[in-house]
Design an enzyme around this catalytic site. Structure first.
Site, PDB file in Angstrom:
ATOM      1  N   HIS A  22       0.842  -1.195   0.000  1.00  0.00           N
ATOM      2  CA  HIS A  22       0.000   0.000   0.000  1.00  0.00           C
ATOM      3  C   HIS A  22       0.878   1.247   0.000  1.00  0.00           C
ATOM      4  O   HIS A  22       1.777   1.379   0.828  1.00  0.00           O
ATOM      5  CB  HIS A  22      -0.913  -0.010   1.230  1.00  0.00           C
ATOM      6  CG  HIS A  22      -1.738   1.221   1.358  1.00  0.00           C
ATOM      7  ND1 HIS A  22      -1.857   1.894   2.547  1.00  0.00           N
ATOM      8  CD2 HIS A  22      -2.470   1.910   0.464  1.00  0.00           C
ATOM      9  CE1 HIS A  22      -2.639   2.943   2.377  1.00  0.00           C
ATOM     10  NE2 HIS A  22      -3.019   2.973   1.111  1.00  0.00           N
ATOM     11  N   ASP A  30       6.548   5.873 -21.783  1.00  0.00           N
ATOM     12  CA  ASP A  30       6.610   5.704 -23.232  1.00  0.00           C
ATOM     13  C   ASP A  30       7.978   5.188 -23.674  1.00  0.00           C
ATOM     14  O   ASP A  30       8.892   5.022 -22.872  1.00  0.00           O
ATOM     15  CB  ASP A  30       6.226   7.007 -23.941  1.00  0.00           C
ATOM     16  CG  ASP A  30       7.180   8.167 -23.670  1.00  0.00           C
ATOM     17  OD1 ASP A  30       8.409   7.956 -23.581  1.00  0.00           O
ATOM     18  OD2 ASP A  30       6.698   9.310 -23.562  1.00  0.00           O
ATOM     19  N   ASP A  64      -4.860   3.692  -4.572  1.00  0.00           N
ATOM     20  CA  ASP A  64      -4.927   4.232  -3.215  1.00  0.00           C
ATOM     21  C   ASP A  64      -6.041   5.271  -3.079  1.00  0.00           C
ATOM     22  O   ASP A  64      -6.039   6.288  -3.779  1.00  0.00           O
ATOM     23  CB  ASP A  64      -3.582   4.860  -2.862  1.00  0.00           C
ATOM     24  CG  ASP A  64      -3.393   5.093  -1.385  1.00  0.00           C
ATOM     25  OD1 ASP A  64      -4.386   4.996  -0.629  1.00  0.00           O
ATOM     26  OD2 ASP A  64      -2.250   5.365  -0.973  1.00  0.00           O
ATOM     27  N   TYR A 112       9.762  13.228 -12.906  1.00  0.00           N
ATOM     28  CA  TYR A 112      10.993  12.433 -12.913  1.00  0.00           C
ATOM     29  C   TYR A 112      11.393  12.012 -11.501  1.00  0.00           C
ATOM     30  O   TYR A 112      11.782  10.866 -11.269  1.00  0.00           O
ATOM     31  CB  TYR A 112      12.146  13.211 -13.553  1.00  0.00           C
ATOM     32  CG  TYR A 112      12.128  13.243 -15.069  1.00  0.00           C
ATOM     33  CD1 TYR A 112      11.255  12.471 -15.826  1.00  0.00           C
ATOM     34  CD2 TYR A 112      13.014  14.058 -15.754  1.00  0.00           C
ATOM     35  CE1 TYR A 112      11.258  12.517 -17.206  1.00  0.00           C
ATOM     36  CE2 TYR A 112      13.025  14.110 -17.150  1.00  0.00           C
ATOM     37  CZ  TYR A 112      12.149  13.338 -17.862  1.00  0.00           C
ATOM     38  OH  TYR A 112      12.161  13.373 -19.222  1.00  0.00           O
ATOM     39  N   TYR A 130       5.327  12.217 -24.015  1.00  0.00           N
ATOM     40  CA  TYR A 130       4.653  12.518 -22.749  1.00  0.00           C
ATOM     41  C   TYR A 130       3.622  11.459 -22.363  1.00  0.00           C
ATOM     42  O   TYR A 130       2.742  11.716 -21.552  1.00  0.00           O
ATOM     43  CB  TYR A 130       3.995  13.910 -22.773  1.00  0.00           C
ATOM     44  CG  TYR A 130       4.905  14.987 -23.315  1.00  0.00           C
ATOM     45  CD1 TYR A 130       6.012  15.418 -22.591  1.00  0.00           C
ATOM     46  CD2 TYR A 130       4.669  15.558 -24.558  1.00  0.00           C
ATOM     47  CE1 TYR A 130       6.865  16.384 -23.088  1.00  0.00           C
ATOM     48  CE2 TYR A 130       5.513  16.538 -25.067  1.00  0.00           C
ATOM     49  CZ  TYR A 130       6.611  16.938 -24.326  1.00  0.00           C
ATOM     50  OH  TYR A 130       7.444  17.915 -24.825  1.00  0.00           O
ATOM     51  N   ASN A 132       3.291   9.131 -20.231  1.00  0.00           N
ATOM     52  CA  ASN A 132       3.815   8.594 -18.969  1.00  0.00           C
ATOM     53  C   ASN A 132       2.814   8.823 -17.843  1.00  0.00           C
ATOM     54  O   ASN A 132       2.230   9.890 -17.733  1.00  0.00           O
ATOM     55  CB  ASN A 132       5.128   9.297 -18.608  1.00  0.00           C
ATOM     56  CG  ASN A 132       6.106   9.313 -19.755  1.00  0.00           C
ATOM     57  OD1 ASN A 132       6.399   8.279 -20.344  1.00  0.00           O
ATOM     58  ND2 ASN A 132       6.609  10.483 -20.091  1.00  0.00           N
TER      59      ASN A 132
END
Length: 144
Positions: A22, A30, A64, A112, A130, A132
């Protein structure tokens, strides 16, 4: 092959998802993302786009709901408000699986850093820039 389990979910990926606790996070990135550099644990799913992988992962991974934000996507450069087609598809896919959890845009530096701390990283062959997203694992509540 297993009944009810998307065949895209490899044994390595299933083991990783099961081992996560958890609050642990997993990044789906990508084909251009520096996965080997940023991933603590790298799982390659070459030949598959990020949306297909996202859909498969969300079919088994609880998200979550103890925190206000649990799904994060990359942004187009420094523009939090830009929604590329890949982002719109991510939002739509997440809404099908977890309609009450919003996808939060993170600027590149924030994204990042979060990926570098993630439990694992799945490198796809997504060609769109992009493409991601990060998912934070939740819990499966006991019945009754």
């Amino acid at each position: 092959m297993l009944k009810g389990i998307d065949p895209l979910l490899s044994p390595e990926l299933l083991a990783t998802l099961r081992a996560m606790g958890h609050g642990d996070e997993i990044a789906l990135v990508d084909g251009n993302y520096p996965g080997l550099e940023h991933g603590r644990r790298l799982i390659r799913l070459d030949g598959h786009g990020v949306i297909r992988v996202l859909d498969a992962v969300l079919s088994v991974l609880p998200i979550d709901d103890f925190v206000p934000q649990a799904i994060f996507r990359a942004t187009v450069r420094q523009d939090r408000d830009a929604v590329d087609p890949v982002h719109a598809e991510m939002i739509e896919c997440c809404a099908r699986h977890v309609p009450d959890i919003k996808v939060v845009p993170l600027l590149p530096a924030e994204f990042y850093e979060r990926v570098k701390q993630a439990h694992a990283l799945i490198q796809t062959s997504e060609p769109r820039l992009y493409g991601n997203i990060i998912l934070r694992k939740g819990v499966i509540y006991p019945k009754g």
